[in-house]
Design an enzyme around this catalytic site. Structure first.
Site, mmCIF file in Angstrom:
data_model
loop_
_atom_site.group_PDB
_atom_site.id
_atom_site.type_symbol
_atom_site.label_atom_id
_atom_site.label_comp_id
_atom_site.label_asym_id
_atom_site.label_seq_id
_atom_site.Cartn_x
_atom_site.Cartn_y
_atom_site.Cartn_z
ATOM 1 N N TYR A 154 0.842 -1.196 0.000
ATOM 2 C CA TYR A 154 0.000 0.000 0.000
ATOM 3 C C TYR A 154 0.880 1.249 0.000
ATOM 4 O O TYR A 154 1.849 1.334 0.766
ATOM 5 C CB TYR A 154 -0.903 0.019 1.244
ATOM 6 N N GLU A 159 -3.536 7.399 -3.909
ATOM 7 C CA GLU A 159 -3.307 6.098 -3.276
ATOM 8 C C GLU A 159 -3.107 5.013 -4.313
ATOM 9 O O GLU A 159 -3.747 5.040 -5.375
ATOM 10 C CB GLU A 159 -4.543 5.681 -2.462
#
Lengths: 381, 289
Positions: free
Chosen positions: A101, A189
């Protein structure tokens, strides 16, 4: 403004972040053509601007054309968390050994950007943040200088990213920060950033939200904005340029200033009613805007009464009164009872103008809200 | 006494030749504020209703000895105007402008930390010491001089609570609208510190709203550092999660932080009563005096 995945991936790819080959499709046949062109397996992904698509059935993997056809039939036209799916992204599936992530956002508490890295990607990162916050490495960035390379490396090492891809991951993080800054994003993101068998990294998803207040300097991004409302009233609010949120009750609420409108909602609840909406006409509203606001709230079939709460500062009471008169004079019969409370700048001028044969006037906020709640209850009974 | 502004504050209005700038400069002057200059690039040498306009804030400060600025500049140019203000010796800068990009404000706040200037706002109604001076767009006629400090994230909610106070004869030392944006110059804690140090302020009314954790942090400060009693109002109890309620900062995250409940609990735990209505806030304040 939220970008669709395919739009965000375009921005990321242009900045040099590796992304899988993909094609956008708006029909089942287009999707199958895309799969044939890309080669199987492929992922079929609903393009709606909400998180958690996978869990909601909005993402499927297809290993051949038949599976792809079935997946596209399932996903196209589905209703996903209140959004209608009218297009899918067909994308080469990536063989991966790890899911990571990466994210950049504004830490409002610190007033500084923060970059985040975790080796626990591919899952709901909010859950990771809540349950094992130590699994996310965070690096605050001085907005005057931008992200230094050492900061990206530091975050990557702290997140225990596999050593063989640490250099590639920190490079992606630096790029992600740069594009976050360059595009006035509020969030950028990648979840997951996939590590392939060959030791490469690929952004298998892309999220980018852009600060609405900065769209004036990003016309290219502003052009990507699409109407994605499922609610006709919210679309109308968008056209009128109102801050509007539809709620489940029957007392329509119009006011000026976010805090005051929220307080009015709370008071409706306090007096036993249920707010039908949040509608902020904003500062300095002219008569036409006020009339538009009434039109909006009258358009909601759930609304049984309306409370108008204006405390003028930059907004002027006489303008508001004119708008209310204008909006109501076009009706032979007022569709729903309207209660008005006017205070602040030019309130007394407004009271003189206001046609009290059309509306009921109350002196205080409390009285006005109570009246509107009673009016709504009367209709319901 | 008062905080931040008083009758001696010498004000420069950045953007005084614009529609809003001109109107509100006039309103400030009418209220009695000592507006000594305007600053607008390219408009130096003009005057607006008798107020001299300079090309730069530096010149306005040098020639007119200004010590505070009110920024009424459109959002696209506001960050630059704030950097300019922070590059001078001003004690106070009040940024009224709504819609300044958040990343611009992060850079402005980064610069602010290196200065001794107080920045109030942006996206705020301003600061007023009733009977002495107002810097901003607040309607002066609802305020009255007195002993209650007021700090609020919302403009119109400030007016509402002030109205509840003034109508029962309770005046204010100073009211500070700190603004509803995610990144602001003066926080609740900064404002509460000022009121705590002010001998005239006998009680403080605080208006918060959903989003962020500023109220929770303020509660901690009140519990540990403040003797002056505080009563509060929190807007947004009925707001659904995930929806942006007007203010950029007024959004409850899905994970439950920044809710009205968490703010009210934190304030109650700090001994701060939270009114269900603005009228109840005035009740609590009256009880303190």
């Amino acid at each position: 403004m939220k970008l669709h995945e395919y739009q965000a991936k375009g921005v990321f790819a242009d900045a040099g972040i590796p992304t899988p080959d993909s094609q956008l499709a708006t029909s089942v046949d287009e999707a199958v053509d895309a799969g044939d062109a890309l080669g199987y397996p492929v992922a079929v992904k609903a393009q709606v601007q909400v998180g958690g698509r996978g869990k909601a059935g909005g993402i499927e993997i297809a290993t051949d054309a038949d599976e792809l056809r079935a997946a596209a039939e399932n996903i196209l036209g589905m209703d996903l968390k209140g959004y209608h799916v009218d297009r899918v992204l067909v994308e080469s599936a990536v063989d991966f050994t790890n899911e990571l992530y990466l994210g950049v956002t504004m830490d409002r508490g610190e007033g500084e950007p923060v970059a985040m890295v975790s080796s626990e990607g591919g899952v709901d990162i909010e859950e990771v943040a809540a349950e094992t916050p130590e699994a996310i490495a965070r690096e605050h960035v001085d907005p005057a200088f931008g992200m230094h390379s050492y900061q990206a490396r530091k975050a990557v090492y702290e997140a225990d990213i596999p050593r063989d891809v640490s250099r590639a991951v920190s490079s992606v993080l630096e790029t992600l920060y740069d594009l976050w800054e360059a595009n006035d994003a509020s969030e950028a993101e990648i979840n997951p950033l996939m590590v392939t068998d060959g030791g490469d990294v690929v952004a298998a998803d892309a999220v980018m939200n852009v600060d609405d207040d900065a769209l004036f300097r990003h016309p290219d991004l502003a052009d990507m904005e699409e109407e994605s409302y499922t609610d006709d009233l919210e679309r109308k609010a968008g056209e009128y340029g109102f801050d509007y949120v539809r709620l489940s009750g029957n007392v329509g609420i119009i006011g000026n200033g976010a805090g005051l409108v929220m307080a009015t909602l709370d008071l409706v609840d306090h007096y036993g009613g249920e707010p039908a909406n949040f509608l902020d006409i904003g500062g300095g509203a002219k008569a036409e805007r006020v009339a538009n606001a009434l039109d909006m709230v009258f358009s909601d079939p759930n609304v049984d009464s309306v409370v108008f709460n204006i405390f003028g500062g930059i907004t002027r009471g006489d303008e508001v009164a004119r708008g209310i008169n204008e909006a109501l004079s076009q009706f032979d019969e007022i569709p729903k009872p309207v209660v008005v409370r006017l205070a602040g700048t030019n309130a007394s001028e407004g009271m003189e103008i206001l046609d009290t044969s059309l509306v009921r006037v109350e002196e205080t906020l409390e009285e006005a809200v109570q009246r509107a709640v009673d009016d709504a209850a009367e209709v319901t009974n | 006494m008062s905080v931040l502004v008083d009758a001696d504050t010498r004000v420069v209005v950045q953007g005084i030749t614009g529609g809003e700038g001109k109107f509100h400069a006039g309103q400030m002057i009418e209220y009695g504020t000592n507006v000594v200059a305007g600053a607008v690039p390219g408009k130096g040498g003009q005057d607006v209703d008798g107020v001299p306009v300079y090309d730069t804030v530096h010149e306005a400060v040098r020639k007119e000895d200004a010590d505070a600025s009110v920024v009424l500049v459109p959002p696209a140019f506001a960050a630059d105007a704030l950097f300019e203000a922070l590059d001078t010796s001003l004690d106070l800068v009040v940024a009224i402008t709504e819609g300044i990009p958040t990343q611009d404000m992060a850079k402005v706040n980064r610069r602010l930390r290196e200065t001794d200037t107080h920045l109030v706002g942006p996206n705020c109604p301003g600061v007023i010491t009733p009977g002495e001076a107002k810097l901003g767009i607040l309607p002066g006629n609802i305020f009255a001089p007195g002993k209650v400090g007021l700090v609020s994230r919302s403009g119109t909610l400030t007016y509402q609570v002030v109205d509840n106070l003034t109508s029962r004869g309770i005046g204010q030392t100073t009211a500070i609208g700190i603004g509803g944006d995610p990144i602001i110059g003066t926080s609740f804690i900064d404002a509460l510190e000022l009121f705590e140090a002010d001998e005239e302020t006998e009680a403080v009314a605080m208006c918060g709203e959903i989003g962020g954790e500023d109220e929770e942090e303020a509660a901690e400060y009140i519990a540990t550092q403040m003797d002056t009693p505080v009563a509060a109002f929190i807007a947004g109890r009925t707001a659904p999660p995930g929806k942006r309620m007007g203010h950029a900062g007024a959004i409850v995250s899905g994970s439950g932080t920044g809710t009205a409940e968490s703010k009210i609990d934190a304030l109650n735990a700090a001994g701060v009563p939270v009114g269900d209505t603005p009228e109840e806030v005035a009740d609590h304040i009256e009880g303190y005096l």
